[in-house]
Design a protein around this motif. Structure first.
Motif, PDB file in Angstrom:
ATOM      1  N   UNK A  15      13.403  14.190   7.632  1.00  0.00           N
ATOM      2  CA  UNK A  15      13.416  13.750   6.227  1.00  0.00           C
ATOM      3  C   UNK A  15      14.841  13.683   5.693  1.00  0.00           C
ATOM      4  N   UNK A  16      15.610  14.732   5.921  1.00  0.00           N
ATOM      5  CA  UNK A  16      16.980  14.747   5.397  1.00  0.00           C
ATOM      6  C   UNK A  16      17.830  13.664   6.060  1.00  0.00           C
ATOM      7  N   UNK A  17      17.649  13.457   7.390  1.00  0.00           N
ATOM      8  CA  UNK A  17      18.441  12.441   8.100  1.00  0.00           C
ATOM      9  C   UNK A  17      18.169  11.050   7.556  1.00  0.00           C
ATOM     10  N   UNK A  18      16.887  10.745   7.352  1.00  0.00           N
ATOM     11  CA  UNK A  18      16.534   9.384   6.889  1.00  0.00           C
ATOM     12  C   UNK A  18      16.979   9.184   5.438  1.00  0.00           C
ATOM     13  N   UNK A  19      16.763  10.204   4.607  1.00  0.00           N
ATOM     14  CA  UNK A  19      17.149  10.063   3.195  1.00  0.00           C
ATOM     15  C   UNK A  19      18.668  10.079   3.009  1.00  0.00           C
ATOM     16  N   UNK A  20      19.391  10.614   3.990  1.00  0.00           N
ATOM     17  CA  UNK A  20      20.858  10.622   3.885  1.00  0.00           C
ATOM     18  C   UNK A  20      21.394   9.193   3.961  1.00  0.00           C
ATOM     19  N   UNK A  26       8.285   8.285  -1.309  1.00  0.00           N
ATOM     20  CA  UNK A  26       7.530   9.005  -0.282  1.00  0.00           C
ATOM     21  C   UNK A  26       6.920   8.112   0.778  1.00  0.00           C
ATOM     22  N   UNK A  27       6.277   7.009   0.335  1.00  0.00           N
ATOM     23  CA  UNK A  27       5.602   6.160   1.322  1.00  0.00           C
ATOM     24  C   UNK A  27       6.606   5.455   2.230  1.00  0.00           C
ATOM     25  N   UNK A  28       7.676   4.939   1.622  1.00  0.00           N
ATOM     26  CA  UNK A  28       8.727   4.278   2.433  1.00  0.00           C
ATOM     27  C   UNK A  28       9.303   5.261   3.446  1.00  0.00           C
ATOM     28  N   UNK A  29       9.527   6.479   2.994  1.00  0.00           N
ATOM     29  CA  UNK A  29      10.106   7.509   3.859  1.00  0.00           C
ATOM     30  C   UNK A  29       9.191   7.774   5.057  1.00  0.00           C
ATOM     31  N   UNK A  30       7.907   7.956   4.763  1.00  0.00           N
ATOM     32  CA  UNK A  30       6.944   8.225   5.839  1.00  0.00           C
ATOM     33  C   UNK A  30       6.886   7.048   6.819  1.00  0.00           C
ATOM     34  N   UNK A  31       6.887   5.824   6.253  1.00  0.00           N
ATOM     35  CA  UNK A  31       6.825   4.625   7.103  1.00  0.00           C
ATOM     36  C   UNK A  31       8.073   4.499   7.970  1.00  0.00           C
ATOM     37  N   UNK A  32       9.222   4.758   7.357  1.00  0.00           N
ATOM     38  CA  UNK A  32      10.505   4.632   8.056  1.00  0.00           C
ATOM     39  C   UNK A  32      10.560   5.597   9.248  1.00  0.00           C
ATOM     40  N   UNK A  33      10.166   6.853   8.997  1.00  0.00           N
ATOM     41  CA  UNK A  33      10.203   7.858  10.069  1.00  0.00           C
ATOM     42  C   UNK A  33       9.201   7.491  11.167  1.00  0.00           C
ATOM     43  N   UNK A  34       8.026   7.039  10.761  1.00  0.00           N
ATOM     44  CA  UNK A  34       6.997   6.680  11.742  1.00  0.00           C
ATOM     45  C   UNK A  34       7.477   5.515  12.623  1.00  0.00           C
TER      46      UNK A  34
ATOM     47  N   UNK B  35       0.067   2.179  -1.781  1.00  0.00           N
ATOM     48  CA  UNK B  35       0.949   1.439  -0.877  1.00  0.00           C
ATOM     49  C   UNK B  35       0.327   1.321   0.514  1.00  0.00           C
ATOM     50  N   UNK B  36      -0.291   2.420   0.975  1.00  0.00           N
ATOM     51  CA  UNK B  36      -0.882   2.386   2.313  1.00  0.00           C
ATOM     52  C   UNK B  36      -2.094   1.464   2.354  1.00  0.00           C
ATOM     53  N   UNK B  37      -2.861   1.475   1.279  1.00  0.00           N
ATOM     54  CA  UNK B  37      -4.037   0.598   1.179  1.00  0.00           C
ATOM     55  C   UNK B  37      -3.600  -0.871   1.198  1.00  0.00           C
ATOM     56  N   UNK B  38      -2.577  -1.191   0.430  1.00  0.00           N
ATOM     57  CA  UNK B  38      -2.111  -2.584   0.361  1.00  0.00           C
ATOM     58  C   UNK B  38      -1.505  -3.035   1.682  1.00  0.00           C
ATOM     59  N   UNK B  39      -0.854  -2.121   2.386  1.00  0.00           N
ATOM     60  CA  UNK B  39      -0.324  -2.450   3.713  1.00  0.00           C
ATOM     61  C   UNK B  39      -1.487  -2.788   4.652  1.00  0.00           C
ATOM     62  N   UNK B  40      -2.558  -2.005   4.542  1.00  0.00           N
ATOM     63  CA  UNK B  40      -3.754  -2.263   5.355  1.00  0.00           C
ATOM     64  C   UNK B  40      -4.318  -3.652   5.077  1.00  0.00           C
ATOM     65  N   UNK B  41      -4.351  -4.017   3.789  1.00  0.00           N
ATOM     66  CA  UNK B  41      -4.876  -5.344   3.425  1.00  0.00           C
ATOM     67  C   UNK B  41      -3.977  -6.448   3.986  1.00  0.00           C
ATOM     68  N   UNK B  42      -2.638  -6.223   3.918  1.00  0.00           N
ATOM     69  CA  UNK B  42      -1.693  -7.214   4.460  1.00  0.00           C
ATOM     70  C   UNK B  42      -1.877  -7.380   5.973  1.00  0.00           C
ATOM     71  N   UNK B  43      -2.312  -6.315   6.617  1.00  0.00           N
ATOM     72  CA  UNK B  43      -2.574  -6.369   8.061  1.00  0.00           C
ATOM     73  C   UNK B  43      -3.974  -6.916   8.345  1.00  0.00           C
ATOM     74  N   UNK B  44      -4.578  -7.493   7.339  1.00  0.00           N
ATOM     75  CA  UNK B  44      -5.887  -8.153   7.408  1.00  0.00           C
ATOM     76  C   UNK B  44      -7.042  -7.202   7.715  1.00  0.00           C
ATOM     77  N   UNK B  45      -6.877  -5.956   7.306  1.00  0.00           N
ATOM     78  CA  UNK B  45      -8.009  -5.030   7.406  1.00  0.00           C
ATOM     79  C   UNK B  45      -8.962  -5.345   6.261  1.00  0.00           C
ATOM     80  N   UNK B  46     -10.262  -5.038   6.493  1.00  0.00           N
ATOM     81  CA  UNK B  46     -11.213  -5.177   5.400  1.00  0.00           C
ATOM     82  C   UNK B  46     -10.926  -4.084   4.372  1.00  0.00           C
ATOM     83  N   UNK B  47     -11.214  -4.332   3.077  1.00  0.00           N
ATOM     84  CA  UNK B  47     -10.898  -3.328   2.040  1.00  0.00           C
ATOM     85  C   UNK B  47     -11.445  -1.944   2.361  1.00  0.00           C
TER      86      UNK B  47
END
Lengths: 110, 220
Positions: A15-20, A26-34, B35-47
């Motif tokens: 978390x600290x590395x990515x946010x640095x 939160x969601x962008x951070x989780x997505x970025x790390x994943x 955000x995660x729900x909308x990403x799922x929709x963009x990936x053409x998942x059913x609601x």
């Protein structure tokens, strides 16, 4: 898959590395790390937000509500000066730890 | 589009943090799920599938609630608003049952005359509203919610219920004074006398503290 206990120990560093690099919500951070760990580090709400709040309380992160590119209000986190001071030795500790592990038989070529 | 804010709010109903903090947490978590729900929709998942996948990112509502309360210091706070006052009030109520024995020279209750027994019981029952009020007010001053105030006030009843349960296990059978003399089983009679009847004056005592709306001290 990586054992949750190992993930827990390394999550703060991730978390600290990515946010640095740049402030993220939160969601962008989780997505970025994943994405950057090829899906090996995947955060749940229960693992991400309590940690973010703890880091913020400790002064390693600060946050503010901003408008995201989607047009919605999101809370963005960024690393503070105290957080950067904490990150440098944390990186070193993990590097030394990995180097030590690689010296063990069976992990030498890992 | 699901109402994620409402969804999160319902699941985090048990989260015991000040309301402003709760709003912020709910807003932030709802944003993540949205955000995660909308990403799922963009990936053409059913609601429905997108919603299911977003909810799977929670990692367990009880775990989330516990983790937040730990981070927000609520667990320490609960010690001050619930456990310590509850323990003291229960202990005081139990100690009060022993006071009249000192007056009559420490003789066992079973040997008391019925009139003396009545005096003991009534004196104790009349003191319970005071203890109920004291418990509720103590909890309120520490920032306890109404639920915590009520639990603290009822601590003597819980303590007596536990004692009653322990007696059941240890004795296993009625002693001579509790033998059946009517249609109501002796266990029910004791439970009513020892747990339910004392609960009434306790509840009456804690009502004024519970009624003080809007005066709850927010946790710092």
């Amino acid at each position: 898959m990586i054992d949750p206990a190992i993930k827990r120990g390394s999550a703060e560093l991730a978390v600290l590395s990515v946010l640095a690099a740049e402030p993220l919500h939160g969601y962008e951070l989780a997505q970025r790390i994943e994405r950057q760990t090829s899906g090996l580090l995947r955060f749940t709400l229960a693992s991400l937000y309590p940690m973010l709040y703890r880091l913020e309380r400790q002064g390693s992160l600060s946050s503010e509500w901003r408008t995201a590119p989607s047009g919605r209000q999101r809370r963005y986190y960024k690393v503070t000066a105290a957080g950067r001071r904490k990150l440098a030795p944390l990186r070193q500790q993990w590097l030394r730890y990995f180097q030590a592990l690689r010296q063990l038989p069976g992990l030498r070529n890992a | 589009m699901p109402d994620w804010r409402r969804f999160v709010g319902r699941r985090l109903r048990a989260l015991n943090v000040p309301s402003a903090r709760r709003d912020e947490i709910e807003r932030e978590l709802a944003g993540f799920l949205e955000d995660d729900y909308e990403k799922g929709l963009r990936e053409r998942k059913k609601p429905r599938a997108a919603m299911r996948d977003a909810i799977a990112r929670v990692g367990g509502w009880p775990e989330l609630t516990y983790a937040f309360e730990r981070e927000e210091g609520v667990l320490t706070s609960r010690l001050k608003t619930l456990w310590i006052p509850g323990f003291v009030v229960a202990l005081a109520a139990l100690a009060l049952t022993r006071l009249p024995h000192a007056r009559w020279g420490g003789i066992a209750m079973v040997r008391l005359e019925s009139q003396q027994l009545l005096v003991i019981v009534w004196t104790w029952l009349l003191m319970l509203p005071l203890l109920g009020a004291l418990g509720a007010e103590w909890s309120r001053r520490q920032g306890g919610a109404r639920r915590e105030q009520l639990l603290v006030s009822l601590a003597p009843a819980f303590a007596l219920a536990v004692l009653f349960g322990v007696m059941q296990v240890l004795l296993g059978h009625p002693s001579s004074q509790f033998t059946n003399r009517g249609p109501i089983p002796w266990r029910v009679m004791i439970f009513v006398n020892v747990v339910l009847i004392p609960s009434v004056p306790i509840l009456l005592g804690c009502l004024p503290a519970l009624a003080r709306r809007g005066e709850r001290l927010e946790r710092g």
